[in-house]
Design a protein around this motif. Structure first.
Motif, PDB file in Angstrom:
ATOM      1  N   THR A  19     -22.621  -7.505 -28.599  1.00 28.76           N
ATOM      2  CA  THR A  19     -23.987  -7.982 -28.838  1.00 28.76           C
ATOM      3  C   THR A  19     -24.804  -7.840 -27.561  1.00 28.76           C
ATOM      4  O   THR A  19     -25.942  -7.363 -27.588  1.00 28.76           O
ATOM      5  CB  THR A  19     -23.958  -9.446 -29.314  1.00 28.76           C
ATOM      6  OG1 THR A  19     -23.238  -9.507 -30.542  1.00 28.76           O
ATOM      7  CG2 THR A  19     -25.353 -10.001 -29.517  1.00 28.76           C
ATOM      8  N   PHE A  47     -23.159 -13.967 -37.999  1.00 26.81           N
ATOM      9  CA  PHE A  47     -23.654 -15.201 -37.388  1.00 26.81           C
ATOM     10  C   PHE A  47     -24.249 -16.122 -38.460  1.00 26.81           C
ATOM     11  O   PHE A  47     -24.016 -17.333 -38.440  1.00 26.81           O
ATOM     12  CB  PHE A  47     -24.682 -14.898 -36.303  1.00 26.81           C
ATOM     13  CG  PHE A  47     -24.085 -14.612 -34.953  1.00 26.81           C
ATOM     14  CD1 PHE A  47     -24.485 -15.336 -33.847  1.00 26.81           C
ATOM     15  CD2 PHE A  47     -23.129 -13.623 -34.782  1.00 26.81           C
ATOM     16  CE1 PHE A  47     -23.934 -15.077 -32.595  1.00 26.81           C
ATOM     17  CE2 PHE A  47     -22.581 -13.350 -33.550  1.00 26.81           C
ATOM     18  CZ  PHE A  47     -22.970 -14.077 -32.443  1.00 26.81           C
ATOM     19  N   HIS A  58     -21.065 -19.883 -20.967  1.00 25.18           N
ATOM     20  CA  HIS A  58     -21.871 -18.902 -21.686  1.00 25.18           C
ATOM     21  C   HIS A  58     -23.339 -19.303 -21.783  1.00 25.18           C
ATOM     22  O   HIS A  58     -24.098 -18.662 -22.480  1.00 25.18           O
ATOM     23  CB  HIS A  58     -21.308 -18.693 -23.096  1.00 25.18           C
ATOM     24  CG  HIS A  58     -19.934 -18.122 -23.090  1.00 25.18           C
ATOM     25  ND1 HIS A  58     -19.679 -16.802 -22.838  1.00 25.18           N
ATOM     26  CD2 HIS A  58     -18.728 -18.698 -23.290  1.00 25.18           C
ATOM     27  CE1 HIS A  58     -18.391 -16.586 -22.888  1.00 25.18           C
ATOM     28  NE2 HIS A  58     -17.784 -17.721 -23.154  1.00 25.18           N
ATOM     29  N   HIS A  81     -26.435 -23.792 -28.835  1.00 28.83           N
ATOM     30  CA  HIS A  81     -25.546 -23.527 -27.709  1.00 28.83           C
ATOM     31  C   HIS A  81     -24.180 -24.192 -27.870  1.00 28.83           C
ATOM     32  O   HIS A  81     -23.169 -23.597 -27.508  1.00 28.83           O
ATOM     33  CB  HIS A  81     -26.199 -23.959 -26.399  1.00 28.83           C
ATOM     34  CG  HIS A  81     -27.225 -22.984 -25.914  1.00 28.83           C
ATOM     35  ND1 HIS A  81     -27.465 -22.767 -24.588  1.00 28.83           N
ATOM     36  CD2 HIS A  81     -28.085 -22.168 -26.576  1.00 28.83           C
ATOM     37  CE1 HIS A  81     -28.417 -21.866 -24.446  1.00 28.83           C
ATOM     38  NE2 HIS A  81     -28.814 -21.500 -25.653  1.00 28.83           N
ATOM     39  N   PHE A 107     -31.814 -12.592 -30.324  1.00 29.28           N
ATOM     40  CA  PHE A 107     -32.096 -13.379 -31.522  1.00 29.28           C
ATOM     41  C   PHE A 107     -33.492 -13.983 -31.476  1.00 29.28           C
ATOM     42  O   PHE A 107     -33.916 -14.498 -30.451  1.00 29.28           O
ATOM     43  CB  PHE A 107     -31.055 -14.489 -31.692  1.00 29.28           C
ATOM     44  CG  PHE A 107     -29.667 -13.959 -31.912  1.00 29.28           C
ATOM     45  CD1 PHE A 107     -29.241 -13.604 -33.177  1.00 29.28           C
ATOM     46  CD2 PHE A 107     -28.801 -13.781 -30.847  1.00 29.28           C
ATOM     47  CE1 PHE A 107     -27.972 -13.092 -33.388  1.00 29.28           C
ATOM     48  CE2 PHE A 107     -27.533 -13.273 -31.036  1.00 29.28           C
ATOM     49  CZ  PHE A 107     -27.118 -12.925 -32.312  1.00 29.28           C
ATOM     50  N   LEU A 126     -21.977 -22.053 -30.177  1.00 29.73           N
ATOM     51  CA  LEU A 126     -21.536 -20.776 -29.617  1.00 29.73           C
ATOM     52  C   LEU A 126     -20.989 -20.885 -28.198  1.00 29.73           C
ATOM     53  O   LEU A 126     -20.567 -19.881 -27.625  1.00 29.73           O
ATOM     54  CB  LEU A 126     -22.703 -19.782 -29.629  1.00 29.73           C
ATOM     55  CG  LEU A 126     -23.177 -19.351 -31.007  1.00 29.73           C
ATOM     56  CD1 LEU A 126     -24.494 -18.614 -30.913  1.00 29.73           C
ATOM     57  CD2 LEU A 126     -22.129 -18.492 -31.680  1.00 29.73           C
ATOM     58  N   VAL A 132     -30.701 -17.251 -28.007  1.00 32.40           N
ATOM     59  CA  VAL A 132     -30.112 -18.300 -28.843  1.00 32.40           C
ATOM     60  C   VAL A 132     -30.801 -19.633 -28.507  1.00 32.40           C
ATOM     61  O   VAL A 132     -30.831 -20.034 -27.345  1.00 32.40           O
ATOM     62  CB  VAL A 132     -28.589 -18.404 -28.601  1.00 32.40           C
ATOM     63  CG1 VAL A 132     -27.995 -19.565 -29.379  1.00 32.40           C
ATOM     64  CG2 VAL A 132     -27.906 -17.088 -28.976  1.00 32.40           C
ATOM     65  N   LEU A 173     -26.189 -17.068 -23.593  1.00 27.18           N
ATOM     66  CA  LEU A 173     -26.833 -17.509 -24.833  1.00 27.18           C
ATOM     67  C   LEU A 173     -28.351 -17.534 -24.670  1.00 27.18           C
ATOM     68  O   LEU A 173     -29.085 -17.073 -25.555  1.00 27.18           O
ATOM     69  CB  LEU A 173     -26.311 -18.890 -25.235  1.00 27.18           C
ATOM     70  CG  LEU A 173     -24.823 -18.954 -25.581  1.00 27.18           C
ATOM     71  CD1 LEU A 173     -24.382 -20.402 -25.764  1.00 27.18           C
ATOM     72  CD2 LEU A 173     -24.498 -18.133 -26.804  1.00 27.18           C
ATOM     73  N   VAL A 219     -22.033 -14.941 -27.440  1.00 25.32           N
ATOM     74  CA  VAL A 219     -22.486 -14.074 -28.532  1.00 25.32           C
ATOM     75  C   VAL A 219     -21.644 -12.808 -28.637  1.00 25.32           C
ATOM     76  O   VAL A 219     -21.783 -12.050 -29.583  1.00 25.32           O
ATOM     77  CB  VAL A 219     -23.981 -13.692 -28.393  1.00 25.32           C
ATOM     78  CG1 VAL A 219     -24.865 -14.906 -28.568  1.00 25.32           C
ATOM     79  CG2 VAL A 219     -24.261 -12.977 -27.092  1.00 25.32           C
ATOM     80  N   THR A 258     -23.749  -8.242 -36.845  1.00 32.05           N
ATOM     81  CA  THR A 258     -24.028  -9.376 -35.972  1.00 32.05           C
ATOM     82  C   THR A 258     -24.855 -10.423 -36.708  1.00 32.05           C
ATOM     83  O   THR A 258     -24.514 -11.609 -36.726  1.00 32.05           O
ATOM     84  CB  THR A 258     -24.754  -8.903 -34.698  1.00 32.05           C
ATOM     85  OG1 THR A 258     -23.913  -7.979 -33.998  1.00 32.05           O
ATOM     86  CG2 THR A 258     -25.110 -10.078 -33.797  1.00 32.05           C
ATOM     87  N   ALA A 298     -29.759 -14.051 -24.666  1.00 30.61           N
ATOM     88  CA  ALA A 298     -29.714 -13.438 -25.996  1.00 30.61           C
ATOM     89  C   ALA A 298     -30.691 -14.093 -26.971  1.00 30.61           C
ATOM     90  O   ALA A 298     -30.733 -13.727 -28.145  1.00 30.61           O
ATOM     91  CB  ALA A 298     -28.298 -13.497 -26.561  1.00 30.61           C
TER      92      ALA A 298
END
Length: 162
Positions: free
Chosen positions: A44, A90, A18, A32, A51, A35, A27, A22, A40, A86, A25
């Motif tokens: 999302t 989170f 991912h 990392h 984010f 998640l 992050v 991530l 995510v 979301t 998105a």
């Protein structure tokens, strides 16, 4: 109708790496590991949520209006709630810490005005960070800083595996 993201593979296919998701998105790298196993989430990604800040006390993300409109051409009310849930979930997950997870148990929203284009920014602010419950207020604003909606989300914190 525009689709912001169509994930590769079949709907039930497990995804293992991912890292790119991530990063795309927004992050931060220090999140990392937390998640990495789950990412995510497809919704999302599909909604185009990105984010900007991630913390238990305050979490901020953006979402495009385009691709998330209702038939009248304005941002769908459910899209407001997706962004709010979301952010609140989170933030609650960060507060829960390792070996625990957050489960949304209540969400509500008041819609103040519509928006037909641009980007929506959601800001989640902790109202209560307890051992078993968290509550966040999430304010969605448009590109001019006008309040579009106000949501409140409560999460139950549980040990993983329960």
């Amino acid at each position: 109708m525009m689709d912001n993201f169509t994930p590769p593979g079949s709907p039930g296919e497990a995804r293992k790496d991912h890292g790119a998701e991530l990063t795309a998105a927004g992050v931060p790298p220090e999140m990392h590991e937390w998640l990495g196993e789950h990412g995510v989430g497809r919704l999302t990604l599909k909604m185009g949520i990105r984010f900007l800040e991630m913390g238990a006390d305050r979490m901020v993300a953006t979402m495009p209006v385009e691709g998330n409109e209702q038939v009248a051409g304005i941002l769908h009310g459910g899209a407001h709630l997706v962004l709010a849930e979301t952010l609140g979930s989170f933030a609650a997950g960060i507060h829960a810490g390792p070996g625990r997870h957050a489960l949304g148990i209540e969400i509500s929203a008041t819609h103040h005005r519509g928006v037909a284009s641009g980007t929506v920014t959601g800001t989640a602010t902790a109202l209560h960070l307890g051992r078993t419950l968290t509550t966040h207020e999430v304010v969605m604003t448009d590109d001019d800083g006008r309040r579009l909606s106000t949501a409140r989300i409560t999460n139950l914190l549980r040990d993983s595996g329960t």
